[in-house]
Design a protein around this motif. Structure first.
Motif: not given
Length: 306
Positions: A10-13, A21-24, A28-31, A57-60
């Motif tokens: 996802l290209g995140i830290s 996470i949601k924005k990334a 990427l999903a659109r791309k 990663l979206s599930d704690p």
């Protein structure tokens, strides 16, 4: 199971927030959506990894396990149980077996190696050891459809890991709905069952109707004269035109229901929601002198009645 760095995908830290996470994921999903990259197997594979990374990663709770155990996060509970029992020098056979075997703690090393030693074998009926079975990894896929397509049951073919899968999509499927295709995930370990394939549907509205569940909603512009005197109007439904009778004295924002003219009910053939039409009465513009005089006459008549 090969280790996939979900943060790298996802290209995140590792300290990324849920919003990050949601924005990334969305970017990427659109791309890398398969519809935008036809015949590109690498794009399809990357898109699946992007969905998998987002799911975890979206599930704690899943993220916590992944951060701690990496590739073995799906078996975190077994690992914790093994650690708790490690001090006794005995380990119960995995998955409720009656046999037990000894385990001497040493260097943990890689989690996968540790799991192999702790859970990779159990006593067989002949007294030997056989590898424990694990279900394969689940796959995730996203399918985009038009609302007009979702109105009818149809078949759709898409590719997962180089294999074409043809499924029947029932009429009435909703935006964001997820369906499960058993056994179309990754192969199981040591003869275990295959994982499953989960498909999430995105429904794009290409109609003039708003959809809420199984019901459809639309507006109808109605001229003042027809609202006052009544009449008939030909209106569009999702399957064609129908004649609508306008009652005399219809008020602005009046809503009428056309039973059974809505959307199909998912997996209930022959059942449909309703269509709701809200009237928007339009006042006349650019009146002629004669029309103005007539309205003045009507106004005087109304005053006399009151």
């Amino acid at each position: 199971m090969d280790y996939i760095d979900y943060y790298k995908i996802l290209g995140i830290s590792k300290d990324a927030s849920p919003d990050d996470i949601k924005k990334a994921y969305r970017k990427l999903a659109r791309k890398h959506h398969p519809d935008l990259n036809p015949d590109d197997k690498e794009a399809v594979k990357l898109f699946q990894q992007i969905n998998e990374a987002h799911e975890v990663l979206s599930d704690p709770e899943k993220r916590k396990k992944y951060d701690q155990y990496g590739a073995d996060w799906r078996h975190a509970e077994q690992f914790e149980q093994a650690r708790r029992q490690q001090s006794s020098g005995r380990q119960e056979a995995p998955f409720g077996g009656r046999e037990s075997y000894s385990y001497s703690s040493g260097e943990e090393g890689d989690f996968s190696d540790f799991f192999s030693s702790m859970f990779g074998s159990a006593r067989g009926s002949s007294g030997g050891r056989s590898a424990a079975r694990f279900k394969g990894q689940d796959y995730r896929a996203a399918v985009q459809m038009k609302l007009s397509e979702a109105y009818q049951t149809h078949q759709q073919t898409f590719t997962v890991n180089g294999k074409n899968i043809r499924i029947t999509v029932p009429a009435g499927i909703e935006d964001g709905q997820e369906i499960r295709i058993a056994g179309h995930g990754a192969p199981g370990a040591n003869g275990g069952p295959n994982g499953d394939l989960y498909i999430t549907f995105t429904i794009v509205n290409d109609t003039a109707f708003a959809r809420k569940g199984n019901d459809l909603y639309a507006h109808l512009a109605l001229d003042l004269y027809k609202a006052v005197l009544g009449g008939e109007e030909m209106i569009d439904t999702i399957t064609g035109k129908v004649k609508l009778t306008i009652a005399p004295g219809t008020q602005n924002e009046t809503t009428v229901r056309l039973k059974g003219k809505g959307f199909p009910v998912y997996k209930k053939e022959g059942n449909f929601g309703d269509l709701y039409i809200t009237y928007r009465v339009q006042l006349p513009k650019h009146l002629s002198e004669k029309e103005i005089a007539l309205f003045k006459e009507l106004a005087k008549e109304a005053e006399n009645k009151s």
